[in-house]
Design a protein around this motif. Structure first.
Motif, short mmCIF file in Angstrom:
data_model
loop_
_atom_site.label_atom_id
_atom_site.label_comp_id
_atom_site.label_asym_id
_atom_site.label_seq_id
_atom_site.Cartn_x
_atom_site.Cartn_y
_atom_site.Cartn_z
N LYS A 48 41.20 -40.99 -26.85
CA LYS A 48 41.72 -40.06 -27.13
C LYS A 48 42.31 -39.40 -25.75
O LYS A 48 42.20 -38.46 -26.00
CB LYS A 48 40.66 -38.64 -27.45
CG LYS A 48 40.03 -39.32 -28.36
CD LYS A 48 40.43 -39.12 -30.01
CE LYS A 48 39.79 -39.43 -30.65
NZ LYS A 48 40.28 -39.52 -32.35
N GLU A 49 43.67 -39.73 -24.92
CA GLU A 49 43.71 -39.38 -23.91
C GLU A 49 45.28 -39.46 -23.95
O GLU A 49 45.64 -40.96 -24.34
CB GLU A 49 43.56 -40.72 -22.62
CG GLU A 49 43.62 -39.80 -21.57
CD GLU A 49 42.89 -40.46 -20.74
OE1 GLU A 49 42.30 -39.99 -19.21
OE2 GLU A 49 42.92 -41.55 -20.22
N ASN A 50 46.01 -39.03 -23.74
CA ASN A 50 47.78 -38.53 -23.40
C ASN A 50 47.82 -39.69 -22.61
O ASN A 50 47.23 -39.52 -21.26
CB ASN A 50 48.36 -37.06 -23.20
CG ASN A 50 48.30 -37.30 -24.76
OD1 ASN A 50 48.08 -37.56 -25.96
ND2 ASN A 50 48.54 -35.61 -24.69
N ARG A 85 45.90 -43.39 -33.54
CA ARG A 85 46.78 -43.55 -32.46
C ARG A 85 46.62 -44.76 -31.53
O ARG A 85 46.54 -45.10 -32.17
CB ARG A 85 45.48 -43.33 -30.76
CG ARG A 85 46.23 -42.49 -29.64
CD ARG A 85 46.45 -43.28 -28.84
NE ARG A 85 46.90 -42.78 -27.68
CZ ARG A 85 46.64 -42.93 -26.81
NH1 ARG A 85 45.26 -42.98 -26.34
NH2 ARG A 85 47.26 -42.08 -25.33
N VAL A 107 43.23 -46.64 -20.81
CA VAL A 107 44.06 -45.60 -21.19
C VAL A 107 43.05 -44.82 -22.39
O VAL A 107 42.63 -46.34 -23.03
CB VAL A 107 45.09 -46.14 -22.00
CG1 VAL A 107 46.13 -44.39 -22.87
CG2 VAL A 107 46.44 -45.77 -20.65
N ARG A 108 42.20 -44.31 -23.28
CA ARG A 108 41.41 -43.86 -23.35
C ARG A 108 41.84 -43.56 -24.74
O ARG A 108 42.89 -42.91 -24.89
CB ARG A 108 40.33 -42.88 -23.05
CG ARG A 108 39.37 -43.30 -21.63
CD ARG A 108 39.04 -41.86 -21.11
NE ARG A 108 38.48 -42.54 -19.71
CZ ARG A 108 38.10 -41.70 -19.03
NH1 ARG A 108 38.38 -40.06 -19.12
NH2 ARG A 108 37.37 -41.78 -17.64
N ARG A 152 45.00 -38.21 -14.49
CA ARG A 152 43.47 -38.24 -14.45
C ARG A 152 43.23 -39.33 -12.53
O ARG A 152 42.20 -39.03 -11.86
CB ARG A 152 42.70 -38.96 -14.68
CG ARG A 152 41.46 -39.90 -14.54
CD ARG A 152 40.50 -39.93 -16.08
NE ARG A 152 41.50 -41.14 -17.20
CZ ARG A 152 41.04 -42.07 -17.23
NH1 ARG A 152 40.39 -42.46 -16.45
NH2 ARG A 152 41.91 -43.28 -17.75
N ASP A 189 47.79 -38.14 -19.26
CA ASP A 189 46.79 -37.49 -18.69
C ASP A 189 46.03 -38.53 -18.09
O ASP A 189 45.39 -38.36 -16.81
CB ASP A 189 45.53 -36.65 -19.90
CG ASP A 189 46.50 -35.65 -21.02
OD1 ASP A 189 47.00 -34.87 -19.67
OD2 ASP A 189 46.36 -35.39 -21.33
N THR A 190 46.52 -39.55 -18.49
CA THR A 190 45.85 -41.28 -17.85
C THR A 190 46.24 -40.84 -16.30
O THR A 190 45.75 -41.02 -15.53
CB THR A 190 45.94 -41.99 -18.51
OG1 THR A 190 46.08 -42.19 -19.83
CG2 THR A 190 45.09 -42.77 -18.08
N ASP A 204 51.65 -40.08 -26.62
CA ASP A 204 50.74 -39.13 -26.80
C ASP A 204 49.29 -39.59 -28.17
O ASP A 204 50.25 -40.04 -29.01
CB ASP A 204 51.62 -37.91 -27.60
CG ASP A 204 52.48 -37.34 -26.29
OD1 ASP A 204 51.85 -38.07 -25.36
OD2 ASP A 204 52.40 -35.90 -26.29
N VAL A 205 48.17 -39.20 -28.40
CA VAL A 205 46.90 -39.12 -28.70
C VAL A 205 47.50 -39.27 -30.34
O VAL A 205 47.19 -39.71 -31.00
CB VAL A 205 46.53 -38.06 -28.37
CG1 VAL A 205 45.66 -38.35 -29.62
CG2 VAL A 205 45.56 -38.74 -26.93
#
Lengths: 229, 229
Positions: free
Chosen positions: B53-55, A91, B50-51, B62, B58-59, A83-84
């Motif tokens: 700011k991305e959980n 992070r 994985v970005r 997406r 969420d990746t 998690d972010v």
DNA sequence: GCAAAAGTGTTAGGTGTACACCCATGA
DNA sequence: TCATGGGTGTACACCTAACACTTTTGC
């Protein structure tokens, strides 16, 4: 090496280790009081950042060795937590492993040097970040694994008694087991060698020592046997 | 935000998704022919980086949405794979998830747009890197999960018949199941609603449709019931 | 001799597994 | 009417779980 991924983000990746040992009829976990920021002084699991040229397993082994002085321990991945906002610093993706060690091999001097402590898993208070979750998931996984594979021996010394072994399983499952049923199952697995020697430290009569025959277990496993305890 | 970890390495972290669907009495996995380097033209699972700011969830969502057009799918983490040389491009930590989707909801147009293909899991050839390992570990996990939780319904449409359900379980376990025993267990779970409607597409007599009652399952789970199938 | 832990078998109930026939219907 | 898949119950084997007494020995 060609650079294909330049436009992608890079992240901090850490490994957190739940280092477990067996003592006083209970599972204990090695907890540290953080000496550095962030969260200096709070209680935490052992962790380390994964280096660019380092396999995950090697990161775990490095951390475990650093805090216990033991190499070649049994370890297994619990999962990745990403998690972010799970880390308050920046992070960080955390990959969690548990490691089972024989407390007789533990280098006691490291306890003070690292400001670490063996804590009964029934008595662990609040840990930093999501470390309580890591521990919870680890214990759940440990119970499932224990039920299908003889990994408990990694928590015991080379020689151990059946009462000790049962006490270990009771600590893992957190419930009392029937002595006769337990011994029947152990006998059926047929991967222990009974030694002539006895342990008289906890009774007058003394309990026979046993040894886990890893070679035999590996052989049976290869032949497709299924274990449960 | 304070920068505590400046001296540590940062790594690429990707998520690889094993997207599974059920069709023609077999589990199928969505495979793509890579359009870009490295390994252009070879067969691969769906992935994404994985970005910052991305959980992780969420990746995955997406990636799954991008390739299937479906949101809110059932997913579970398989594990993290992080050997230094597992990716031939650069060092990439891959966190693997599987996702179960209802093929009736799949947007067929995406198949061509992404050069993707549903492949029978018994007929998957060589995939790039360690993707075959990911698939293997996923199927093993899927079998274990299926045995203790009713997750199979995620692979079926809202309405399904018992023969369909059995066929699904046979595909997951890769072995035939006894019809009567199967139905007995399903009945015992008591989380299906029998509908008045029949499916006549595969027999003259027709098989009754059933519906998975999620609310009932959740309730029973909360009360501590244990499922197995 | 007695307290304290080690060691040892049997039974009943429940769970998993194997198995065969009738039913409904469209063609 | 017949071919095809849908639907139903029972019996046996096996495994799990409950249970109590004897043995050893240091004090």
């Amino acid at each position: 090496m060609t650079q294909f991924y330049l436009q992608e983000d890079k992240l901090y990746v850490s490994v957190d280790c739940i280092i477990l040992g067996f003592r006083d009829n209970d599972i204990h976990v090695l907890i540290i009081n953080r000496k550095y920021e962030p969260l200096k002084g709070e209680r935490s699991l052992m962790g380390g950042f994964v280096r660019e040229k380092e396999n995950l397993n090697d990161t775990v082994a490095r951390v475990v060795s650093e805090y216990t002085g033991i190499d070649n321990v049994y370890m297994e991945q619990v999962g990745a937590y990403g998690d972010v906002k799970r880390d308050i610093g920046e992070r960080v993706i955390s990959i969690v492993y548990y490691a089972l060690i024989d407390l007789q091999l533990f280098d006691e001097r490291l306890e003070k040097r690292h400001n670490a402590e063996w804590v009964n898993i029934n008595d662990v208070g609040k840990l930093i970040l999501d470390h309580n979750l890591f521990l919870h998931d680890t214990l759940e996984l440990l119970r499932r694994r224990t039920a299908t594979r003889p990994i408990g021996f990694n928590l015991l010394p080379e020689k151990f008694t059946l009462p000790q072994l049962q006490s270990l399983y009771e600590a893992i499952y957190q419930r009392p087991l029937d002595k006769r049923n337990f011994r029947k199952k152990v006998a059926e697995m047929d991967i222990l060698e009974k030694l002539d020697e006895k342990d008289k430290s906890s009774s007058k009569r003394g309990a026979y020592y046993y040894r886990f025959i890893k070679e035999k277990y590996d052989r049976l496993l290869k032949e497709g046997f299924y274990f449960s305890l």
